[in-house]
Design an enzyme around this catalytic site. Structure first.
Site: not given
Ligand SMILES: [Zn+2]
Length: 185
Positions: A46, A51, A89-90, A131-132, A135
């Protein structure tokens, strides 16, 4: 393909509340395309708009079983069952911790054309939605950890080369091994 640089922990945009999308225009469609390409390039499950430096309430997902995007997402927890599993997480390369999430959610929002969307999600997709959506409220998965793990995560971040160097943007082909929601290769 438009792969965008990924913002890393320390970039204030990751801690800000993203704004509601009001224009379902060409720019929004481009944003969804950029997110999708950047997530795919990174091997992520995701990715949320902040991000890649865009403060709008949009995320994309691809769990292998389900792929898509959601604009102005919200979710409600279905039932009381929880799941504990590895999350990364990226935007926080190299970290992966068992994270507690609701097992099932019902997600709703809009597609990029402004059409209402609603779907039931469980397991990995439910984890991804939570999670998203976090963000978009400036919340990161490390905030969801128990205090001891969170402390350890913060210490690992502070000792990371990218953090020490003050790097808050990286080429999506840069360093990182985060697993689900992070790099998988
Ligand atoms: Zn993330």
């Amino acid at each position: 393909m438009t792969i965008q640089p990924v913002r890393l922990f320390g970039d204030p945009i990751l801690r800000a509340r993203a704004a509601e999308v009001t224009e379902f225009d060409r720019e929004l469609r481009q944003l969804v395309a950029d997110l999708t390409d950047t997530m795919a390039d990174d091997g992520g499950v995701g990715m949320a708009a902040p991000q890649i430096g865009v403060g709008l309430r949009v995320f994309v997902y691809d769990t292998g079983d389900a792929a898509g995007h959601l604009v102005n997402p919200t979710y409600t927890v279905v039932g009381e069952e929880e799941q504990v599993g590895p999350e990364g997480c990226l935007s926080i390369p190299g970290l992966r911790y068992d994270t507690r999430r609701a097992l099932r959610v019902r997600a709703s929002g809009f597609d990029m054309h402004g059409k209402p969307v609603e779907f039931a999600a469980e397991k990995l997709l439910a984890r991804c939605v939570q999670h998203e959506t976090d963000h978009l409220d400036g919340v990161l998965f490390i905030d969801r950890l128990d205090p001891a793990s969170r402390k350890e995560a913060m210490r690992t971040i502070r000792e990371s080369d990218w953090f020490v160097s003050g790097i808050t943007v990286r080429d999506s082909r840069g360093a990182g091994q985060a697993g689900p929601f992070g790099r998988s290769r």
